[in-house]
Design a protein around this motif. Sequence first.
Motif, PDB file in Angstrom:
ATOM      1  N   GLY A 171      -1.652  -8.733   2.456  1.00 59.54           N
ATOM      2  CA  GLY A 171      -1.587  -7.990   1.192  1.00 59.54           C
ATOM      3  C   GLY A 171      -1.185  -6.541   1.386  1.00 59.54           C
ATOM      4  O   GLY A 171      -0.329  -6.015   0.663  1.00 59.54           O
ATOM      5  N   THR A 172      -1.778  -5.890   2.381  1.00 56.76           N
ATOM      6  CA  THR A 172      -1.425  -4.487   2.616  1.00 56.76           C
ATOM      7  C   THR A 172       0.007  -4.363   3.123  1.00 56.76           C
ATOM      8  O   THR A 172       0.716  -3.416   2.772  1.00 56.76           O
ATOM      9  N   ASN A 173       0.441  -5.324   3.922  1.00 57.68           N
ATOM     10  CA  ASN A 173       1.821  -5.292   4.416  1.00 57.68           C
ATOM     11  C   ASN A 173       2.822  -5.514   3.292  1.00 57.68           C
ATOM     12  O   ASN A 173       3.889  -4.884   3.266  1.00 57.68           O
ATOM     13  N   LEU A 174       2.496  -6.398   2.363  1.00 54.63           N
ATOM     14  CA  LEU A 174       3.387  -6.613   1.218  1.00 54.63           C
ATOM     15  C   LEU A 174       3.459  -5.365   0.336  1.00 54.63           C
ATOM     16  O   LEU A 174       4.524  -5.029  -0.190  1.00 54.63           O
ATOM     17  N   GLY A 175       2.335  -4.680   0.198  1.00 50.49           N
ATOM     18  CA  GLY A 175       2.334  -3.420  -0.550  1.00 50.49           C
ATOM     19  C   GLY A 175       3.217  -2.378   0.115  1.00 50.49           C
ATOM     20  O   GLY A 175       4.008  -1.692  -0.544  1.00 50.49           O
ATOM     21  N   ALA A 176       3.100  -2.266   1.429  1.00 47.17           N
ATOM     22  CA  ALA A 176       3.941  -1.315   2.171  1.00 47.17           C
ATOM     23  C   ALA A 176       5.411  -1.709   2.071  1.00 47.17           C
ATOM     24  O   ALA A 176       6.283  -0.847   1.898  1.00 47.17           O
ATOM     25  N   LEU A 177       5.693  -3.002   2.158  1.00 45.09           N
ATOM     26  CA  LEU A 177       7.071  -3.475   2.040  1.00 45.09           C
ATOM     27  C   LEU A 177       7.660  -3.085   0.685  1.00 45.09           C
ATOM     28  O   LEU A 177       8.801  -2.618   0.605  1.00 45.09           O
TER      29      LEU A 177
END
Length: 111
Positions: free
Chosen positions: A43-49
């Motif tokens: 989830g945090t990686n998708l937000g950063a992406l």
Amino acid sequence: MVIAFYDGVMGPGTGTFLIISLTALVGTGFLESSAMAKVINTGTNLGALAVFAWQGNILWLLGIGLAVANVAGAQLGAHMAIGRGSGFVRWVLLVVVVVMVGKLGYDLVSG
């Protein structure tokens, strides 16, 4: 909140911090904590992406290659964790933490 801040500022090691926190504070086993950490980290990686894509700051070819390697590693790790159980996950976590501390100590001393 502290882990989320660290993830946003630094990133590496967030999964380890999540596993330790979920195990200690929520009381889940290492295997379940590891699975939950993967979901949170995704989830945090998708937000950063999304943020970096919006700003046009993504090297797509490199990112796709890394994503493929990440999925392959995750599949291998998941099969090993399920097959070998929480004791295995605990030892892997311990080794990762020791290596991280050693690396940080080396970086601190060597400048």
